[in-house]
Design an enzyme around this catalytic site. Structure first.
Site, PDB file in Angstrom:
ATOM      1  N   HIS A 102      39.060-121.415 -71.562  1.00  0.00           N
ATOM      2  CA  HIS A 102      37.944-122.169 -72.111  1.00  0.00           C
ATOM      3  C   HIS A 102      38.440-123.515 -71.999  1.00  0.00           C
ATOM      4  CE1 HIS A 102      34.876-123.903 -74.319  1.00  0.00           C
ATOM      5  NE2 HIS A 102      34.065-122.882 -74.336  1.00  0.00           N
ATOM      6  N   LYS A 150      26.675-115.256 -79.525  1.00  0.00           N
ATOM      7  CA  LYS A 150      25.937-116.430 -80.270  1.00  0.00           C
ATOM      8  C   LYS A 150      25.447-115.839 -81.674  1.00  0.00           C
ATOM      9  CE  LYS A 150      26.549-119.539 -77.195  1.00  0.00           C
ATOM     10  NZ  LYS A 150      27.486-120.836 -77.574  1.00  0.00           N
TER      11      LYS A 150
END
Length: 428
Positions: A270, A151
């Protein structure tokens, strides 16, 4: 359309593909009429009588609507395996999840599940590694794996990305992955990011004595570029690749499965974009079926939901998806719209719980999923008051406490990283 495919006396054959649908007819259309039109449109028929559909052909290939429940708006249809190209997920979906969703005679239509017959299952290899193979790669046999996503999602340079990954590895993460929308942007190119992050994974392995896996996103604009990126990872010494399954598409996933097996790389799936068609309980395709198709094609691990995090999905739904990933034989569960499936020896996928998780949620995650899960944290690691490494350490400490049956509060007395995590995230 000239035929009635409603056939409640039909007993499905072992070679039939069976689908369960939720159907809401349009105004003025009966439940039976909507069901027979849907069955015909998804197989052999048209909107009007066609002379080219002979009685012999219809008798051999016609669908059978063998179960109807107007109260629950549930229909099950048996299709002859001869309607389908063996080994082709795209062709199957073109039939049973294709034009039928555009029909005016239904207001809502949802494909809940498919049972694949053994004759069709044999044309798929399933996961190359799967849950047991991933455990072999990582070298962890008796606990959940701990992972993170670098992140922020995008914006870091390749060097910054590698540094964040290193801190996560050093703190205790087994896996570090790219986020779904990081591929090959100008600020963080694919090849440089892959090279730098794989190097720091090796450094973290040497320092910690644990295997460290980097899951680099190879989602690309073409199949050719996707496969090229896979080869790049192999040449750099990677054990894994990550792919965004829905934007990439089923044909590309089947292509990737073959190439990844040749290279010996595990595949992390994903599921971004799935809720565009899975979230509405009355229309679209279920996430359970998406998971089933991923196992059929042969992805090794898949995001399934968390129950306790930020993503949609109640406990019963998420656990049904989990069971579809890991069980050898899945029993029917009418309440969850799950059809029975014998997986015929295909390896299980490793379920991934990811989305809005913090270290304080690990006892609940462990209670819900047990040991056979990858617990994946984003902000729950990187927003730790002491930084990324401490966030990863707090996750490992919370997991150790859960495995030993110790409360987080008691375990935190001797573990400062967990203590800080409790101070930030534990509900007062």
């Amino acid at each position: 359309m000239r035929r009635d495919y409603v056939d409640p006396g039909y007993s499905p054959k072992d070679t039939d593909l069976i689908c369960e649908f939720h159907i809401e007819p349009a105004a003025g259309i009966s439940f039976e009429e909507a069901s027979t039109h849907m069955a015909g449109e998804s197989s052999i028929d048209s909107w009007t009588e066609i002379s080219t559909l002979s009685p012999e052909l219809a008798a051999r290939l016609k669908p059978h609507v063998f179960y109807l429940d107007a109260d629950t708006q549930t229909v099950r249809v048996a299709y002859s395996e001869d309607l389908f190209e063996l080994g082709s997920v795209p062709q199957v979906l073109s039939a049973v999840a294709g034009n039928i969703f555009s029909m005016k005679i239904v207001d809502n239509l949802r494909l809940q599940d498919i049972t694949f017959p053994k004759s069709m299952l044999r044309e798929f290899e399933g996961p190359n590694f799967g849950l047991p193979g991933v455990r072999d790669i990582v070298g962890v046999k008796d606990r959940p794996l701990v992972g993170t996503i670098v992140k922020p999602k995008v914006g870091l340079t390749s060097e910054m990305h590698a540094e964040v990954a290193y801190n996560a590895f050093a703190g205790g993460c087994d896996l570090v992955k790219d986020d779904e929308n990081l591929t090959d942007q100008k600020f963080n190119g694919f090849e440089k990011r892959a090279e730098l992050t794989l190097k720091i994974a090796e450094k973290a392995e040497a320092e910690t004595g644990e295997r460290k896996m980097y899951l680099c996103n190879i989602t690309a604009p073409t199949c050719e570029e996707m496969i090229r990126r896979l080869h790049v990872l192999k040449d750099l010494g990677a054990s894994y690749a990550m792919i965004d399954i829905v934007p990439t598409g089923w044909t590309a996933l089947q292509t990737l499965r073959e190439a990844a097996a040749d290279e010996g790389l595990a595949l992390h799936a994903h599921r971004c974009m799935h809720s565009a068609f899975t979230r509405n309980p009355r229309h679209g395709v279920s996430m359970l079926l998406v998971a089933k198709l991923c196992r059929l094609i042969g992805l090794d691990q898949l995001h399934i939901g968390t129950v306790v995090g930020k993503m949609h999905g109640d406990k019963d739904e998420v656990l049904s998806i989990r069971d579809e990933c890991v069980l050898d034989t899945v029993p029917a569960d009418p309440e969850q719209h799950v059809l029975a499936q014998d997986w015929g020896g295909l390896k299980p996928m490793f379920p991934v719980a990811s989305g809005g998780l913090a270290p304080t949620m690990i006892p609940d995650l462990y209670s819900i999923f047990g040991k056979e899960v990858i617990m994946q944290f984003g902000g729950g690691i990187h927003a730790h008051p002491m930084g990324t490494a401490a966030g990863a350490a707090a996750c490992r400490q919370a997991l150790e406490a859960s495995l030993e049956g110790i409360s987080l509060q008691d375990y935190a007395k001797d573990h400062k990283e967990l203590e800080a995590a409790l101070g930030k995230w534990l509900e007062k």
